[in-house]
Design an enzyme around this catalytic site. Structure first.
Site, PDB file in Angstrom:
ATOM      1  N   TYR A   1      -0.330  11.637   5.619  1.00 50.43           N
ATOM      2  CA  TYR A   1       0.643  11.446   4.528  1.00 50.43           C
ATOM      3  C   TYR A   1       1.906  12.276   4.772  1.00 50.43           C
ATOM      4  CZ  TYR A   1      -3.667  10.141   1.997  1.00 50.43           C
ATOM      5  OH  TYR A   1      -4.859   9.587   1.612  1.00 50.43           O
TER       6      TYR A   1
ATOM      7  N   HIS B   1      -1.495   1.667  -2.673  1.00 54.99           N
ATOM      8  CA  HIS B   1      -2.272   1.312  -1.494  1.00 54.99           C
ATOM      9  C   HIS B   1      -3.075   0.027  -1.737  1.00 54.99           C
ATOM     10  CE1 HIS B   1      -5.198   2.983   1.825  1.00 54.99           C
ATOM     11  NE2 HIS B   1      -4.549   1.926   2.225  1.00 54.99           N
TER      12      HIS B   1
ATOM     13  N   HIS C   1      -0.905   6.977  -2.796  1.00 53.43           N
ATOM     14  CA  HIS C   1      -2.328   7.180  -2.569  1.00 53.43           C
ATOM     15  C   HIS C   1      -2.823   8.269  -3.519  1.00 53.43           C
ATOM     16  CE1 HIS C   1      -2.173   5.132   1.392  1.00 53.43           C
ATOM     17  NE2 HIS C   1      -0.957   5.640   1.438  1.00 53.43           N
TER      18      HIS C   1
ATOM     19  N   CYS D   1      -7.317   2.631  -4.333  1.00 52.99           N
ATOM     20  CA  CYS D   1      -6.351   3.736  -4.238  1.00 52.99           C
ATOM     21  C   CYS D   1      -4.964   3.276  -4.659  1.00 52.99           C
ATOM     22  CB  CYS D   1      -6.356   4.208  -2.784  1.00 52.99           C
ATOM     23  SG  CYS D   1      -5.153   5.448  -2.387  1.00 52.99           S
TER      24      CYS D   1
ATOM     25  N   LYS E   1      -9.167  -1.761  -1.168  1.00 53.80           N
ATOM     26  CA  LYS E   1      -8.927  -0.418  -1.702  1.00 53.80           C
ATOM     27  C   LYS E   1      -8.667  -0.480  -3.200  1.00 53.80           C
ATOM     28  CE  LYS E   1      -8.427   1.447   2.519  1.00 53.80           C
ATOM     29  NZ  LYS E   1      -9.321   2.454   3.099  1.00 53.80           N
TER      30      LYS E   1
HETATM   31 ZN   LIG Z   1      -4.799   5.216  -0.108  1.00 54.04          ZN
END
Ligand SMILES: [Zn+2]
Length: 144
Positions: free
Chosen positions: A36, A121, A10, A130, A128
């Site tokens: 995380y 991600h 991420h 990311c 997303k």
């Molecule tokens: Zn992410």
């Protein structure tokens, strides 16, 4: 021990930050703690260091521990149970020291979980972008 087969990458989507700041964001979203497991800093750990353009180079590439890795994280819907979540501080530009630390961290995780693949991600969630890194390129440099 959890069965880990994914290392999910991420980004913070911020120009600055550290695990404490991300934890405050995640708590504001109702999480009990940071979602995380690891956070890899750039040279701007705080909002102030960034706004005053005073990089703190000793933090560039520094790896902070977030949620203990034996706990299920909160970072990739549907994939938390079997993954470890790593967050790079940054929006779309990251430093060589961050990538160097990422490579060492992944090697360390893969020693304990040899099955663990590196995934972005966005590869798990079509909505997303990311971590805003081309994952094929990243896997290439991580394996070199
Ligand atoms: Zn992410």
């Amino acid at each position: 021990m959890r069965n880990i087969d994914l290392i999910t990458l991420h980004c913070s989507d911020s120009s600055y930050g550290n695990a404490a700041l991300i934890e405050s964001w995640h708590k504001a979203r109702g999480f009990r703690m940071i979602g995380y497991h690891y956070v890899i800093l750039n040279s701007y750990p705080t909002e102030r260091s960034y706004s005053e353009k005073r990089p703190e180079f000793q933090f560039d590439g520094y790896v902070e521990t977030g949620r203990p890795s034996q706990m299920i994280g909160a970072h990739a819907r549907g994939y938390n149970r079997n993954s470890i979540g790593v967050c790079l501080i940054g929006r779309s530009q990251f430093t060589g020291l961050q990538f160097g630390s990422l490579k060492r961290l992944i090697a360390e995780i893969q020693r304990q979980h040899p099955q663990a693949c590196i995934i972005g991600h966005y590869e798990l969630d079509n909505n997303k972008t990311c971590p805003n890194i081309d994952m094929d390129w990243l896997r290439g440099i991580l394996n070199s």
